[in-house]
Design an enzyme around this catalytic site. Structure first.
Site, PDB file in Angstrom:
ATOM      1  N   LEU A  12       1.619   4.367   7.417  1.00  0.00           N
ATOM      2  CA  LEU A  12       2.573   5.717   7.054  1.00  0.00           C
ATOM      3  C   LEU A  12       4.059   4.655   6.210  1.00  0.00           C
ATOM      4  CD1 LEU A  12       2.669   7.757   9.864  1.00  0.00           C
ATOM      5  CD2 LEU A  12       2.422   8.741   7.955  1.00  0.00           C
ATOM      6  N   GLY A  13       3.677   2.747   6.984  1.00  0.00           N
ATOM      7  CA  GLY A  13       4.922   2.275   6.632  1.00  0.00           C
ATOM      8  C   GLY A  13       4.858   0.700   6.995  1.00  0.00           C
ATOM      9  N   ASP A  19      17.957  -2.267  16.294  1.00  0.00           N
ATOM     10  CA  ASP A  19      17.914  -2.020  14.583  1.00  0.00           C
ATOM     11  C   ASP A  19      17.722  -0.517  13.906  1.00  0.00           C
ATOM     12  OD1 ASP A  19      17.229  -2.932  12.101  1.00  0.00           O
ATOM     13  OD2 ASP A  19      15.098  -2.785  12.371  1.00  0.00           O
ATOM     14  N   GLY A  66       6.527  -1.840   8.976  1.00  0.00           N
ATOM     15  CA  GLY A  66       8.100  -2.395   9.085  1.00  0.00           C
ATOM     16  C   GLY A  66       8.408  -3.570   9.502  1.00  0.00           C
TER      17      GLY A  66
END
Ligand SMILES: *[C@@H]1O[C@H](CO)[C@@H](O)[C@H](O)[C@H]1NC(C)=O
Ligand SMILES: *[C@@H]1O[C@H](CO)[C@@H](O)[C@H](O)[C@H]1NC(C)=O
Ligand SMILES: *[C@@H]1O[C@H](CO)[C@@H](O)[C@H](O)[C@H]1NC(C)=O
Ligand SMILES: *[C@@H]1O[C@H](CO)[C@@H](O)[C@H](O)[C@H]1NC(C)=O
Ligand SMILES: *[C@@H]1O[C@H](CO)[C@@H](O)[C@H](O)[C@H]1NC(C)=O
Ligand SMILES: *[C@@H]1O[C@H](CO)[C@@H](O)[C@H](O)[C@H]1NC(C)=O
Ligand SMILES: *[C@@H]1O[C@H](CO)[C@@H](O)[C@H](O)[C@H]1NC(C)=O
Ligand SMILES: *[C@@H]1O[C@H](CO)[C@@H](O)[C@H](O)[C@H]1NC(C)=O
Length: 739
Positions: free
Chosen positions: A424-425, A542, A427
């Site tokens: 999905l991604g 964050d 990081g």
């Protein structure tokens, strides 16, 4: 007689020969005998004496079987029980028995089936080595009763992970079979039943069966598949003996003594108090000791495997002897060439080559076993290292907590072995995969990259705290996996991308100010919750638009707690790890390395500016002054040029007052000194107030009433700067003047 081959060929040849020799030995057992004229088989089952079809073919009626054909298949039965295998050398027999069950269906209520097995007065008893008492169920306490035992265990499915092949309490439990039992019956404790969970798990089972034939399958608790598969065919291993005398007594009456083959011996056995014996062929012989001439000499030399290596083998009754090849002579049990000076000694070479092959096999097996053990151990170590035990206990003590500890396998399965397609991604802290657990639960699995030592120890503790976070605008942590080097986190899946994507990758689709404000409020509310949550405030660390996810209704869900930390409770716990993202990072934090809740406020301020301006927080390609959105915004505010940098989509006469208020709030959040920034709570209340103004264009004309409405949050808020809290009033005035 057998002559050897060249030593070179031998090492490769031997591996094959060893294996075939093993095969020969095991199949030889089956070539046992019967009484003359008696059938050797019933269906696929070899019938060896003392067993026989019909009492006249058996040693006595206890060993008499019937051979019955039902529906075209022929099978041997002992009484009504199907016999599937007989082993004379092991003194064992395998039978099929029944499953005891407890099922609840609304139509029928609870039905019990208490299967039993009674082997009294037969030569059989239940092997305690080969069998186990196995209980399957999700809310089950089942036991077997025997004449002198009640033994059982309980299985549950709440707060545990069911695992195929694992029978240790989660959906399945097992207990040892006591020694020497010949009777049992399965029972269920009625207070443990499936009345309330029948839709997920209608039935519970207890069986006494062969361990080796059982492997727990998670589908067993969810359906009736276990019963449907086994019903009356659960394999059970039984011992048997010739009773009721010991060898010494039995030998006195030769007309009933069973070890009648030459070269056989009698071995005493006992089953409880009952004496008995079994027969064995003597060493060097094989076959059936219970029949005349049943034990046959093993022709060691005739086997494919030559026990003398490359030398000459000679069979003797019960043994064999070796002599040297022509041209060799034996000295100290070793054949050496007759030429005196030769140093070539074939036997040791052969020995070495055999040894080498055996060694290679043993080492290979040992490595395999070791590797498996190491993997298990490693998993356990990681689990412990990451505070898994503490977490596990914590979870167990909290009924109804949805938090789960996942196994590595489960997550591998759910993410297609962490396939690239599921990503999905990526990081800063790891990679996030989309997963599907149990075939239908959509999740996001986060595989962290690394984790420092300090963090590792705290991991379990943090999980306990994070698992208790329950806020509609925070991505729910569903569980974690600790048995890997770097723990993995399992989150609910949020389908609609991130706020970053909404603002910057939206291809010009307009987002109304109300939507922007709502997302801001929801995010702020989530952060407020974290900062003020219970005993341990949590700092996000964050905050940024890529970490604000949007669900189906475009509701905000704050995510990414890989970076989050518990607020340090003493000075020694300074956070030294620099985390956060360029463009969002609190400048004060960069100087002091001390993360506070005000660092999150700063980052949230940047998100607010992002929402107002539609600009990217940090743009390396921009000219020096415009690289950082926060700095650009602050200088615009200072020079009263707010309108220049606002997003065209929201710029409009009737919005200007609200926009100015939000900008003013953002400016406060972006204050260089953390102390001057408002708290997240104040920010939320402020935004809430502005939202009410947007939502109530029909707001009452009476300024008093409206002021009451708007200033309400102000009374709840903690100390803030005067400038900050003057906003509500200004908003009202502006609205009134606008009318
Ligand atoms: C024999 O087969 C029939 C149909 O296949 C079945 O209804 C019946 O129950 C079977 N009998 C036994 C004893 O299994
Ligand atoms: C209820 O019991 C009847 C007869 O005992 C049986 O045929 C039926 O399959 C049972 N229903 C369920 C849902 O188990
Ligand atoms: C088992 O069978 C024996 C005789 O075959 C009988 O005496 C005994 O009572 C039975 N045991 C039980 C518990 O039913
Ligand atoms: C099922 O268990 C509950 C709670 O232990 C008990 O109250 C109930 O009577 C049981 N139901 C049956 C059918 O035994
Ligand atoms: C578990 O049972 C299901 C259904 O009977 C079967 O499809 C699956 O292969 C089994 N899994 C294992 C690991 O045996
Ligand atoms: C010897 O065994 C036979 C057969 O079981 C039996 O009929 C006979 O009475 C036994 N003799 C003695 C002395 O026990
Ligand atoms: C019976 O013989 C087999 C094979 O020769 C041997 O493995 C086993 O140990 C013997 N059993 C006893 C009780 O001596
Ligand atoms: C077989 O013969 C060897 C010597 O060749 C001897 O050491 C061994 O004891 C014998 N084994 C048996 C069972 O007689």
């Amino acid at each position: 007689m057998k002559l050897g081959r060249s030593p070179l060929l031998l090492s490769a040849g031997h591996l094959f020969l060893c294996l075939t020799a093993i095969w020969v030995l095991t199949t030889a057992d089956l070539a046992a005998g019967q009484r003359p004229g008696c059938p050797a088989k019933c269906g696929d089952v070899d019938i060896t004496f003392p067993f026989g079809i019909g009492d006249e073919c058996a040693l006595h009626s206890g060993f008499g079987l019937s051979c019955t054909t039902v529906n075209g298949t022929t099978k041997p039965y002992a009484g009504t029980i199907e016999v599937t295998k007989i082993s004379v050398p092991e003194s064992k027999a395998w039978l099929n028995t029944w499953v005891s069950s407890q099922c609840y269906f609304p139509s029928n209520g609870t039905n019990y089936l208490n299967a039993w097995l009674n082997l009294s007065d037969t030569p059989f008893w239940i092997s305690e080595v080969d069998n186990a008492i196995i209980v399957i169920g999700c809310n089950t306490l089942a036991y077997m009763t025997s004449s002198s035992y009640v033994i059982g265990c309980s299985a549950t499915c709440t707060d545990v992970t069911l695992e195929n092949g694992l029978c240790s309490g989660a959906g399945c439990c097992q207990a040892d079979v006591p020694k020497d039992i010949s009777y049992y019956r399965g029972y269920f404790n009625e207070n443990y039943n499936t009345t309330n969970i029948w839709q997920d798990s209608p039935c519970s089972y207890i069986v006494v069966m062969e361990k080796a034939a059982f492997s727990f399958n998670t589908s067993y608790v969810k359906s009736t598949v276990f019963y449907d598969t086994y019903q009356d065919t659960v394999p059970i291993a039984l011992n048997w003996q010739i009773r009721p005398w010991s060898c010494e007594v039995a030998r006195k009456n030769m007309s009933s003594y069973a070890c009648i083959s030459k070269d056989s011996e009698c071995v005493d056995t006992t089953h409880g108090k009952e004496k008995g014996y079994r027969c064995n062929c003597s060493r060097g012989y094989k076959g059936n000791p219970y029949i005349m001439g049943g034990c046959q000499d093993i022709d060691e030399c005739h086997a494919n495997y030559n026990p003398c290596g490359i030398e000459i083998c000679q069979n003797t009754p019960g043994n064999f002897s070796c002599s040297c090849r022509p041209g060799y002579y034996m000295t100290n049990g070793v054949c050496v060439p007759i030429q005196k000076r030769s140093r070539f000694r074939p036997m040791p070479v052969v020995g070495a080559s055999i040894g080498l092959v055996v060694l290679v096999i043993v080492v290979a097996c040992a490595c395999l076993i070791q590797a498996r053990r190491r993997l298990r151990k490693m998993k356990q170590t990681y689990f412990r290292q990451h505070g898994g035990l503490m977490l596990f206990n914590e979870m167990k003590s909290k009924e109804g907590n949805a938090f789960k500890i996942f196994t590595e396998e489960e997550l591998q399965q759910g993410t297609n072995n962490f396939s690239e397609k599921q990503v999905l991604g990526h990081g800063g802290h790891g990679t996030v995969y989309k997963g599907l657990l149990r075939g239908y639960v959509e999740v996001a699995v986060k595989k962290c990259m690394t984790i420092d030592e300090q963090h590792k120890k705290e991991f379990g503790k943090e999980m306990v705290i994070l698992s208790q976070i329950n806020h509609k605008n925070i991505v729910k942590l569903l569980g974690c996996c600790l048995e890997v080097e770097v723990p993995m986190l399992v989150y609910e899946f949020v389908p609609n991308g991130t706020l970053f994507h909404l603002i910057h990758g939206n291809h010009g689709r307009s987002i109304s100010l109300a939507t922007r404000l709502r997302i801001a409020i929801e995010s702020a509310d989530a952060l407020t919750y974290l900062h003020s949550s219970a005993s341990t405030p949590i700092l996000h660390g964050d905050v940024k638009s890529p970490n604000i996810l949007l669900d189906g209704n475009h509701s905000a869900k704050v995510s990414d707690f890989g970076a989050s930390i518990m607020a340090p409770t003493d000075e020694s716990q300074f956070v030294t790890l620099v985390q956060g993202t360029c463009g969002y990072l609190d400048p004060e934090y960069m100087q002091t390395c001390y993360l506070t809740d005000k660092s999150d406020v700063y980052s949230f301020g940047v998100v607010l500016v992002e929402l107002l301006t539609g600009k990217i927080p940090f743009n390396l390609d921009a000219p020096e002054k415009e690289k950082s959105l926060a700095m650009m915004f602050m200088s615009a505010m200072k020079e009263n040029r707010l309108a220049d940098i606002l997003d065209d989509q929201v710029k409009g006469e009737d919005n200007m007052v609200i926009l100015e208020e939000i900008a003013e709030l953002a400016k406060h959040c972006l204050d260089m000194s953390g102390n001057n920034r408002p708290s997240m709570k104040e920010v939320t209340e402020k935004l809430d107030g502005l939202m009410k103004v947007i939502q109530h264009p029909w707001a009452p004309q009476d300024p008093e009433e409206m002021e009451g409405l708007l200033s309400e949050p102000m009374d709840n808020s903690a100390i803030g700067s005067a400038g900050f809290f003057s906003i509500e009033k200004k908003a009202i005035n502006a609205m009134q003047s606008g009318r």
